[in-house]
Design an enzyme around this catalytic site. Structure first.
Site, PDB file in Angstrom:
ATOM      1  N   THR A   1       0.840  -1.199   0.000  1.00  0.00           N
ATOM      2  CA  THR A   1       0.000   0.000   0.000  1.00  0.00           C
ATOM      3  C   THR A   1       0.873   1.245   0.000  1.00  0.00           C
ATOM      4  O   THR A   1       1.923   1.277   0.639  1.00  0.00           O
ATOM      5  CB  THR A   1      -0.890  -0.013   1.252  1.00  0.00           C
ATOM      6  OG1 THR A   1      -1.799  -1.105   1.161  1.00  0.00           O
ATOM      7  CG2 THR A   1      -1.676   1.285   1.407  1.00  0.00           C
TER       8      THR A   1
ATOM      9  N   ARG B   1     -13.851  -7.824  -0.990  1.00  0.00           N
ATOM     10  CA  ARG B   1     -13.198  -7.455   0.275  1.00  0.00           C
ATOM     11  C   ARG B   1     -12.702  -6.012   0.217  1.00  0.00           C
ATOM     12  O   ARG B   1     -12.145  -5.560  -0.786  1.00  0.00           O
ATOM     13  CB  ARG B   1     -12.025  -8.397   0.552  1.00  0.00           C
ATOM     14  CG  ARG B   1     -11.255  -8.095   1.856  1.00  0.00           C
ATOM     15  CD  ARG B   1     -10.017  -7.262   1.634  1.00  0.00           C
ATOM     16  NE  ARG B   1      -9.237  -7.081   2.861  1.00  0.00           N
ATOM     17  CZ  ARG B   1      -8.144  -6.329   2.950  1.00  0.00           C
ATOM     18  NH1 ARG B   1      -7.701  -5.686   1.888  1.00  0.00           N
ATOM     19  NH2 ARG B   1      -7.496  -6.214   4.091  1.00  0.00           N
ATOM     20  N   VAL B   2     -12.910  -5.263   1.274  1.00  0.00           N
ATOM     21  CA  VAL B   2     -12.417  -3.895   1.399  1.00  0.00           C
ATOM     22  C   VAL B   2     -11.590  -3.806   2.668  1.00  0.00           C
ATOM     23  O   VAL B   2     -12.038  -4.228   3.738  1.00  0.00           O
ATOM     24  CB  VAL B   2     -13.577  -2.877   1.445  1.00  0.00           C
ATOM     25  CG1 VAL B   2     -13.040  -1.470   1.663  1.00  0.00           C
ATOM     26  CG2 VAL B   2     -14.402  -2.937   0.162  1.00  0.00           C
ATOM     27  N   GLY B   3     -10.392  -3.274   2.559  1.00  0.00           N
ATOM     28  CA  GLY B   3      -9.527  -3.118   3.714  1.00  0.00           C
ATOM     29  C   GLY B   3      -9.614  -1.736   4.323  1.00  0.00           C
ATOM     30  O   GLY B   3     -10.603  -1.018   4.141  1.00  0.00           O
ATOM     31  N   ASP B   4      -8.564  -1.343   5.007  1.00  0.00           N
ATOM     32  CA  ASP B   4      -8.594  -0.072   5.739  1.00  0.00           C
ATOM     33  C   ASP B   4      -8.284   1.137   4.868  1.00  0.00           C
ATOM     34  O   ASP B   4      -8.669   2.257   5.198  1.00  0.00           O
ATOM     35  CB  ASP B   4      -7.592  -0.114   6.902  1.00  0.00           C
ATOM     36  CG  ASP B   4      -6.149  -0.244   6.427  1.00  0.00           C
ATOM     37  OD1 ASP B   4      -5.858  -1.183   5.667  1.00  0.00           O
ATOM     38  OD2 ASP B   4      -5.306   0.587   6.816  1.00  0.00           O
TER      39      ASP B   4
ATOM     40  N   THR C   1      -0.548   1.459   6.497  1.00  0.00           N
ATOM     41  CA  THR C   1      -0.361   0.288   5.647  1.00  0.00           C
ATOM     42  C   THR C   1      -0.210  -0.932   6.536  1.00  0.00           C
ATOM     43  O   THR C   1       0.473  -0.868   7.558  1.00  0.00           O
ATOM     44  CB  THR C   1       0.881   0.433   4.750  1.00  0.00           C
ATOM     45  OG1 THR C   1       1.103  -0.799   4.053  1.00  0.00           O
ATOM     46  CG2 THR C   1       2.133   0.774   5.554  1.00  0.00           C
ATOM     47  N   GLY C   2      -0.865  -2.022   6.180  1.00  0.00           N
ATOM     48  CA  GLY C   2      -0.723  -3.216   7.013  1.00  0.00           C
ATOM     49  C   GLY C   2      -1.885  -4.164   6.863  1.00  0.00           C
ATOM     50  O   GLY C   2      -2.584  -4.168   5.850  1.00  0.00           O
TER      51      GLY C   2
END
Length: 318
Positions: free
Chosen positions: A184, A212-215, A235-236
Site C-alpha cells: 500500500t 473485500r475492502v480493507g482499511d 499500511t498493514g
C-alpha cells in the site's frame, strides 16, 4: 529516522510504500535502489507542489500518483490480484482544513485511484463509492481510464499462483498477512499555511475475496487528516487497522492527550499489534512533528522537509 519538531517547518511531506517482511538479505541491490528512487520521486513531486505554495491536498495527491504508476508497489500498476484474478483498487484522500474526504473501493479502470478519490471529495455529496458505481462515476468525472490489463504485472500474478498452490496443498491457514509485503502507498503533508492532508492507495491483499475492502479507503482507519490534530496514512493488515480505527485513534491522542506524532503513533501501533495486526503508519502532527511507526521488519518510507535533502528508508535499522 525520527522527526520531532523543534519549530514548525515551512512545509513537509512524508510517503510510504508499504510495510512488511523487508530485510536486506531478501532484497536485491537493484530493487533496493529502484524503490528508493521511486520514494524520492514521490517526495519531490509532492515537495514541488508545497515549495510553490500549493496545498497539502494537492501535494499528497501528486506524491501518491507517482507511486501508483510504479509497479514496485501494490497500488495502481502493480496492484495484487483477487482470488478470482482481478485487480480491484482502493484509495482515499482527506483535507485536514475542512475535514472533507473522498474514497473509492473496488475500482477496475482508473489509472490513478487517488485522483478518483479526490473527485469524489470535490464532485459528489458522498465520501465513499465502490465497485461498478465508482467505475461509472470515474468515467463521468473525466478521470483517466485504462483497460484493466494495464494493472497486471507478472510478479503479482506469480504471487497469486503461489497462494493458490499453497491452498491446494492444504496450507490455507495463515496465508494472509504473513509472508507478505504490504505494498500500500500513502502520503501525508503540511503546507505553508499549516494545513494538513493525507492520502492512501492500494490493491489490497493477494488472493482477497471478491468484494473485500480493507482499511485504505476507510476514513479513520487507513487515512485521516484534521488540522486540529494530525494527518495519518497507514499500511498493514487492514482488518486489524479497521478494528482499531488506527488513523483517527492517533489523531485523537494528539488532539486530546497532547501527544506528539511519534508518541501517539507508537501507542496505537502497540495496541494494534496486541490485536494481532502488523504494519505501519506515517504521521504529521499540527506542530510539524513527523513520525514513522511500524511493527514489521521494515517499511518503505521517506520524508522531505523544506530546505533539506530527502530522506528515504526501507529497513528497521535506518
Amino acid at each position: 529516522m525520527t522527526g520531532k519538531a523543534e519549530a514548525r517547518p515551512q512545509w513537509l511531506i512524508q510517503v510510504h510504500g508499504g510495510a512488511g517482511v523487508l530485510e536486506r538479505e531478501s532484497m536485491t541491490p537493484e530493487r533496493d535502489a529502484e524503490t528508493r528512487a521511486a520514494l524520492r520521486e514521490a517526495l519531490e513531486a509532492g515537495g514541488a507542489v508545497l515549495d510553490d505554495g500549493g496545498s497539502a491536498l494537492d501535494a499528497v495527491e501528486a506524491a501518491v500518483r507517482v507511486l501508483e504508476d510504479d509497479p514496485h508497489f501494490n497500488a495502481g500498476k502493480g496492484a495484487v490480484f483477487t482470488a478470482d484474478g482481478r485487480n480491484e483498487l482502493d484509495a482515499s484522500i482527506m483535507d485536514g482544513a475542512t475535514r472533507q474526504a473522498g474514497a473509492v473501493a473496488g475500482v477496475t479502470r482508473t489509472r490513478h485511484p487517488v485522483t478518483l478519490a479526490r473527485a469524489v471529495l470535490e464532485k459528489s455529496p458522498h465520501v465513499l463509492l465502490m465497485g461498478e458505481g465508482a467505475d461509472q462515476f470515474s468515467a463521468e468525472a473525466g478521470v483517466e481510464q485504462v483497460d484493466p490489463s494495464y494493472f497486471r504485472t507478472e510478479e503479482r500474478w506469480r504471487q497469486l499462483e503461489k497462494m493458490r498452490a499453497r491452498e491446494a496443498a492444504g496450507e490455507q491457514a495463515g496465508v494472509f498477512d504473513k509472508e507478505v509485503k504490504y505494498g500500500t502507498v500513502g502520503a501525508v503533508a503540511m503546507d505553508r499555511e499549516g494545513h494538513l492532508a493525507a492520502a492512501t492507495s492500494t490493491g489490497g491483499l493477494t488472493g482477497k475475496s471478491h468484494g473485500r475492502v480493507g482499511d485504505s479507503p476507510l476514513i479513520g482507519a487507513g487515512t485521516y487528516a484534521d488540522d486540529r490534530a494530525c494527518a495519518v496514512s497507514a499500511t498493514g493488515s487492514g482488518e486489524f487497522y479497521i478494528r482499531e480505527g488506527v488513523a483517527h485513534e492517533i489523531c485523537a491522542r494528539v488532539r486530546f492527550l497532547g501527544e506528539d506524532a511519534q508518541a501517539a503513533a507508537d501507542a496505537v501501533q502497540a495496541e494494534t499489534r496486541a490485536l494481532g495486526g502488523d504494519g505501519g503508519v506515517i504521521v504529521i502532527d499540527k506542530d510539524g512533528g513527523a513520525a514513522f511507526s511500524f511493527n514489521t521488519p521494515g517499511m518503505y518510507r521517506g520524508r522531505l522537509v523544506a530546505g533539506a535533502e530527502a530522506m528515504v528508508g526501507i529497513y528497521g535499522d535506518e
